[in-house]
Each structure stands twice: as C-alpha cells, then as structure tokens.
Design a protein around this motif. Sequence first.
Motif, PDB file in Angstrom:
ATOM      1  N   GLN A   8      31.717  38.761  30.784  1.00 36.81           N
ATOM      2  CA  GLN A   8      32.617  39.911  30.750  1.00 36.81           C
ATOM      3  C   GLN A   8      33.854  39.710  29.875  1.00 36.81           C
ATOM      4  OE1 GLN A   8      33.789  41.428  34.593  1.00 36.81           O
ATOM      5  NE2 GLN A   8      34.271  43.427  33.733  1.00 36.81           N
ATOM      6  N   PRO A   9      34.551  38.559  29.945  1.00 39.83           N
ATOM      7  CA  PRO A   9      35.731  38.407  29.069  1.00 39.83           C
ATOM      8  C   PRO A   9      35.391  38.520  27.585  1.00 39.83           C
ATOM      9  CG  PRO A   9      35.731  36.747  30.806  1.00 39.83           C
ATOM     10  CD  PRO A   9      34.390  37.406  30.854  1.00 39.83           C
ATOM     11  N   ALA A  10      34.244  37.978  27.189  1.00 37.25           N
ATOM     12  CA  ALA A  10      33.840  38.044  25.785  1.00 37.25           C
ATOM     13  C   ALA A  10      33.512  39.477  25.389  1.00 37.25           C
ATOM     14  CB  ALA A  10      32.634  37.142  25.542  1.00 37.25           C
ATOM     15  N   ILE A  11      32.848  40.200  26.271  1.00 40.75           N
ATOM     16  CA  ILE A  11      32.487  41.590  25.988  1.00 40.75           C
ATOM     17  C   ILE A  11      33.744  42.455  25.896  1.00 40.75           C
ATOM     18  CG2 ILE A  11      31.337  43.637  26.925  1.00 40.75           C
ATOM     19  CD1 ILE A  11      29.228  41.719  28.109  1.00 40.75           C
ATOM     20  N   MET A  12      34.677  42.242  26.823  1.00 40.41           N
ATOM     21  CA  MET A  12      35.925  43.009  26.808  1.00 40.41           C
ATOM     22  C   MET A  12      36.700  42.741  25.521  1.00 40.41           C
ATOM     23  SD  MET A  12      36.343  44.578  29.951  1.00 40.41           S
ATOM     24  CE  MET A  12      37.988  44.514  30.575  1.00 40.41           C
ATOM     25  N   ARG A  13      36.771  41.490  25.127  1.00 35.96           N
ATOM     26  CA  ARG A  13      37.516  41.138  23.914  1.00 35.96           C
ATOM     27  C   ARG A  13      36.859  41.775  22.694  1.00 35.96           C
ATOM     28  NH1 ARG A  13      41.395  37.500  22.530  1.00 35.96           N
ATOM     29  NH2 ARG A  13      41.319  36.626  20.429  1.00 35.96           N
ATOM     30  N   TYR A  14      35.537  41.771  22.668  1.00 36.99           N
ATOM     31  CA  TYR A  14      34.814  42.381  21.563  1.00 36.99           C
ATOM     32  C   TYR A  14      35.125  43.878  21.476  1.00 36.99           C
ATOM     33  CZ  TYR A  14      30.875  44.171  18.866  1.00 36.99           C
ATOM     34  OH  TYR A  14      30.105  44.830  17.940  1.00 36.99           O
ATOM     35  N   CYS A  15      35.066  44.567  22.610  1.00 36.83           N
ATOM     36  CA  CYS A  15      35.309  46.016  22.620  1.00 36.83           C
ATOM     37  C   CYS A  15      36.739  46.345  22.236  1.00 36.83           C
ATOM     38  CB  CYS A  15      34.992  46.597  24.003  1.00 36.83           C
ATOM     39  SG  CYS A  15      33.242  46.612  24.379  1.00 36.83           S
ATOM     40  N   ARG A  16      37.686  45.571  22.717  1.00 35.44           N
ATOM     41  CA  ARG A  16      39.080  45.833  22.376  1.00 35.44           C
ATOM     42  C   ARG A  16      39.332  45.590  20.893  1.00 35.44           C
ATOM     43  NH1 ARG A  16      41.630  43.050  27.861  1.00 35.44           N
ATOM     44  NH2 ARG A  16      40.894  44.692  29.273  1.00 35.44           N
ATOM     45  N   ALA A  17      38.578  44.648  20.322  1.00 37.44           N
ATOM     46  CA  ALA A  17      38.712  44.402  18.886  1.00 37.44           C
ATOM     47  C   ALA A  17      38.139  45.558  18.073  1.00 37.44           C
ATOM     48  CB  ALA A  17      38.003  43.104  18.514  1.00 37.44           C
ATOM     49  N   ARG A  18      37.009  46.125  18.505  1.00 38.52           N
ATOM     50  CA  ARG A  18      36.362  47.197  17.753  1.00 38.52           C
ATOM     51  C   ARG A  18      36.981  48.561  18.007  1.00 38.52           C
ATOM     52  NH1 ARG A  18      31.345  47.245  15.847  1.00 38.52           N
ATOM     53  NH2 ARG A  18      32.206  49.113  14.852  1.00 38.52           N
ATOM     54  N   ILE A  19      37.513  48.773  19.216  1.00 38.82           N
ATOM     55  CA  ILE A  19      37.959  50.111  19.599  1.00 38.82           C
ATOM     56  C   ILE A  19      39.458  50.179  19.793  1.00 38.82           C
ATOM     57  CG2 ILE A  19      37.768  51.924  21.366  1.00 38.82           C
ATOM     58  CD1 ILE A  19      34.910  50.852  21.894  1.00 38.82           C
ATOM     59  N   GLY A  20      40.048  49.136  20.370  1.00 41.11           N
ATOM     60  CA  GLY A  20      41.470  49.143  20.687  1.00 41.11           C
ATOM     61  C   GLY A  20      41.683  49.491  22.143  1.00 41.11           C
ATOM     62  N   ARG A  21      42.895  49.255  22.610  1.00 40.80           N
ATOM     63  CA  ARG A  21      43.244  49.529  23.990  1.00 40.80           C
ATOM     64  C   ARG A  21      44.017  50.827  24.087  1.00 40.80           C
ATOM     65  NH1 ARG A  21      44.829  44.224  27.316  1.00 40.80           N
ATOM     66  NH2 ARG A  21      44.607  45.779  28.896  1.00 40.80           N
ATOM     67  N   GLY A  22      44.139  51.327  25.257  1.00 35.75           N
ATOM     68  CA  GLY A  22      44.933  52.533  25.467  1.00 35.75           C
ATOM     69  C   GLY A  22      44.059  53.723  25.776  1.00 35.75           C
ATOM     70  N   GLY A  23      44.676  54.775  26.244  1.00 36.11           N
ATOM     71  CA  GLY A  23      43.932  55.950  26.651  1.00 36.11           C
ATOM     72  C   GLY A  23      43.374  56.714  25.473  1.00 36.11           C
ATOM     73  N   SER A  24      42.335  57.453  25.724  1.00 39.85           N
ATOM     74  CA  SER A  24      41.779  58.359  24.731  1.00 39.85           C
ATOM     75  C   SER A  24      41.104  59.484  25.477  1.00 39.85           C
ATOM     76  CB  SER A  24      40.787  57.648  23.809  1.00 39.85           C
ATOM     77  OG  SER A  24      39.495  57.654  24.374  1.00 39.85           O
ATOM     78  N   ALA A  25      40.768  60.551  24.762  1.00 37.58           N
ATOM     79  CA  ALA A  25      40.135  61.689  25.413  1.00 37.58           C
ATOM     80  C   ALA A  25      38.674  61.404  25.730  1.00 37.58           C
ATOM     81  CB  ALA A  25      40.238  62.926  24.522  1.00 37.58           C
ATOM     82  N   PHE A  26      38.141  60.325  25.225  1.00 35.00           N
ATOM     83  CA  PHE A  26      36.703  60.130  25.356  1.00 35.00           C
ATOM     84  C   PHE A  26      36.364  58.859  26.153  1.00 35.00           C
ATOM     85  CE2 PHE A  26      36.559  63.536  22.566  1.00 35.00           C
ATOM     86  CZ  PHE A  26      37.416  63.296  21.504  1.00 35.00           C
ATOM     87  N   ALA A  27      36.711  57.728  25.649  1.00 37.35           N
ATOM     88  CA  ALA A  27      36.392  56.476  26.343  1.00 37.35           C
ATOM     89  C   ALA A  27      37.342  55.397  25.864  1.00 37.35           C
ATOM     90  CB  ALA A  27      34.947  56.061  26.063  1.00 37.35           C
ATOM     91  N   THR A  28      37.688  54.501  26.737  1.00 38.80           N
ATOM     92  CA  THR A  28      38.515  53.368  26.335  1.00 38.80           C
ATOM     93  C   THR A  28      37.595  52.193  26.047  1.00 38.80           C
ATOM     94  OG1 THR A  28      38.747  52.531  28.577  1.00 38.80           O
ATOM     95  CG2 THR A  28      40.381  54.151  27.844  1.00 38.80           C
TER      96      THR A  28
END
Length: 203
Positions: A44-64
């Motif tokens: 999970q930590p590796a997956i979370m880090r990967y997603c935050r790198a590709r998408i970024g953190r913070g709210g959005s209208a669609f998905a975080t």
Amino acid sequence: MAEALRPAVDAVFTRLKSSAFHELVDLARAGDRDATATMIAWMQPAIMRYCRARIGRGGSAFATADDVAQEIIAGVIKAIGTFADASTSFMPFVYGIASNKVADHYRRIARERHESVAELPDAADPALGPEQVAVRHELTHRMAELLDTIAPRQREILVLRMVVGLTAPDIGHLLGMSSTAVRVAQHRALAALRARLSAEDWL
C-alpha cells in the motif's frame, strides 16, 4: 524533506523485494486471505506514493490519488488469481494495473470536465498564498500533460525513478530490465520532455 523520507521509502521497497514478500504472493494467489491482507499492507505505501506522484494530492471533483490507490488495490485483489508468472515479477504486474487505473482516472476527468465545478479546500494553507497555490496547481497539471506525451514505459521509469525514489536496479527488477536499459530509457525520456517544453515553460 525528500531526504528525510528516503529511509522510509527504502524500507518499503526493500521489503517488496524480499523473499518473505514473494512467499506472501504465492500464498495470496493460492487463496490465503491472511497472506493477501499482509501482502496488500506491505504494498500500500508504494501504491499510494505512485498515485500521488502521477495524480497529486488534494481534493478534486472526480477522484483523489488516494481513491485511485484504493481502486488499484481492489484491482490487484481481483486479478491476483490470473497472475501466473514468478512471484518476483509480481510488482511489475501491480504497476501495470496501477498505470491502467491512473489512465482510467484521467479519462474520467476528460469525460466529465464539462460538468466539473471547482472544489473548495476545507481550510486555507497558511504557508501558501493564492498565487503560489495557482502556480503549484498549474505546474502539476503541466507536468502531467508532459508525462502523457512520452512512451508509457519511459513515463513509468521517470515516475518510479524521480518521484517514487527507486534506484535504477530496483526499477530494472520491477520492470524486467537491466539497470543500463533503465538509465538509457530515463535519459531518452528526459530528452523527450525537454524537447516538448515550450518557451513559456522555461520562464
């Protein structure tokens, strides 16, 4: 800050390369629920880090990024029964699922963009002024656009190398490449990004 996080990052990826993790993978695909739960907790930590790198953190209208990470985990659990390669190749399999889920995320954004409404943050960040927030958002968006212009394998290598923090041998192990091939692909990816930068990007 990045240097302070490095030991924790190293520990995560050292664990994911261990024989203990490979044993968990073998047990999980045989249907062992406890092994599956432990395997997911380790990844999970590796997956979370990967997603935050590709998408970024913070709210959005669609998905975080964290929402997409949960989609990836669900996808891994669903697909593990179809994984037939050696357990040492499991993380490249996981990153393949992750890449597809991130692509799905951006496709959703493209489809729903005309309905989007800016989402207000819960609280203002006292460390950043409005201009800084706007610039940071624009840079994140521009970088995502640029990454999407290069070959998928090059994009994955750049994210894993420069944002997630893996070494070239680590990436080679995950993607089934030699360290030299990883470094060559990284060099070509950076050259491609530089070629795509507009004059405004350098200001």
